[in-house]
Scaffold this active site. Structure first.
Site, PDB file in Angstrom:
ATOM      1  N   TYR A  53     -49.559  45.090 -54.574  1.00  0.00           N
ATOM      2  CA  TYR A  53     -49.590  46.516 -54.834  1.00  0.00           C
ATOM      3  C   TYR A  53     -48.533  47.246 -54.009  1.00  0.00           C
ATOM      4  CZ  TYR A  53     -54.252  45.307 -56.640  1.00  0.00           C
ATOM      5  OH  TYR A  53     -55.302  44.723 -57.314  1.00  0.00           O
ATOM      6  N   HIS A 138     -55.319  35.614 -56.129  1.00  0.00           N
ATOM      7  CA  HIS A 138     -54.918  36.632 -57.088  1.00  0.00           C
ATOM      8  C   HIS A 138     -54.253  35.998 -58.305  1.00  0.00           C
ATOM      9  CE1 HIS A 138     -53.210  41.037 -57.299  1.00  0.00           C
ATOM     10  NE2 HIS A 138     -54.090  40.779 -58.237  1.00  0.00           N
TER      11      HIS A 138
END
Length: 320
Positions: A53, A138
């Site tokens: 992010y 992830h």
């Protein structure tokens, strides 16, 4: 849960950190800090982020905003699987990664034991913490599903034993990937993105299996990236970060029709739906401003009558 003692009961709404990593557009430091502060003031005590992010920006901003608050009062999750390495520094990350940040860093897939440990260590440095409550592998489906799980999850379990991580997780929008992760027996929690929503429930069997096995579920993407995030979606609505097909817009509006008859908005119902499953312990929602946080908190607290679900089932808009 399998090997963790971490308390996941931190309220139904957790703060998702992608937005303060400049997802799709720039967000000022002040606005990012105000969003986290608004979440804290509203009683939110679960915070999720990732190196992905904003190429570390989300982690840095979240760590700074939480600094000085009692560590035992809140939960932080981050992710492994992508290392951040030096980039060209001649542009931005919008096209390749979706974040409005300089491309002085780039992502490098690495679910190896050394990569997992390096990723987590660097995340802790950005966050200013000595441990995280949940570390997710992830998007293992993106690079190599079996290899990612067989390499990363045992390493995360070791880190859990060492106290650097309190719970082991996997985050993905792939039902197959999360089902394979649960099958390893090493997962305490899964982060399920967009596949168990008011619009569609291809992960229903997975959620039921998680309940049977004592694996917690954190639901994200419950608005299907925008389609369910407004009272009445129009032709420009988005689904999975692209323009929604007309058939899905029609379906969302049909659901909204039923919601209106019960005095409920489409976003309120979208937030309430996943939490009906016992395995779903929380919903993480991203925000880029204090106003968005307050809106999400208000929607989460809205009362939704049980009769709504019965009527949606009767209309063929929700599986029984």
């Amino acid at each position: 849960m399998n090997g963790t003692t971490v308390d996941l009961d931190r309220g139904p709404f957790w703060f998702g950190g992608a937005g303060i990593g400049n997802l799709l557009r720039p967000v000022s430091d002040d606005d990012a800090r105000a969003a986290v502060d608004a979440a804290w003031d509203a009683g939110v005590r679960g915070y999720d982020t990732a190196p992905h992010y904003g190429l570390g920006l989300s982690e840095r901003r979240l760590g700074a905003a939480l600094a000085g608050r009692p560590r035992s009062d809140y939960l932080v999750s981050t992710k492994v699987g992508r290392l951040l390495v030096p980039g060209r520094g001649d542009g931005d990350d919008l096209e390749p990664g979706g974040f409005a940040v300089p491309n002085d860093l780039v992502r490098q897939w690495d679910p190896s034991p050394s990569g997992v440990r390096r990723s987590l260590d660097e995340s802790l440095g950005r966050l200013g913490l000595d441990h995280v409550d949940i570390a997710y592998l992830h998007d293992p489906d993106v690079y190599s599903l079996p290899d990612g799980l067989t390499q990363a999850l045992p390493t995360l379990a070791e880190l859990r034993d060492e106290g650097v991580v309190r719970a082991v997780g996997v985050g993905s929008n792939s039902v197959e990937a999360l089902d394979a992760a649960v099958s390893t027996g090493l997962c305490d929690v899964v982060m399920l993105a967009g596949r168990y929503t008011l619009l569609e429930q291809p992960a229903a069997a997975l959620v039921a299996r998680c309940e049977e096995l004592g694996v917690a579920v954190v639901a994200v993407g419950v608005y299907n990236s925008g389609l369910l995030g407004v009272d009445r979606p129009g032709a420009g609505a988005t689904y999975d970060y692209a323009t929604a097909p007309g058939s899905l817009v029609e379906r969302a509006n049909a659901i909204a029709d039923v919601c209106e008859r019960h005095g409920v908005t489409l976003p309120e119902a979208a937030l309430a739906f996943p939490r009906r499953a016992a395995a779903v312990r929380a919903i993480a929602l991203g925000a880029q401003s204090a106003d968005q946080v307050r809106s999400n908190v208000s929607r989460t607290a809205a009362g939704v009558p049980e009769a709504l679900w019965d009527d949606l089932c009767a209309a063929g808009l929700l599986a029984d």
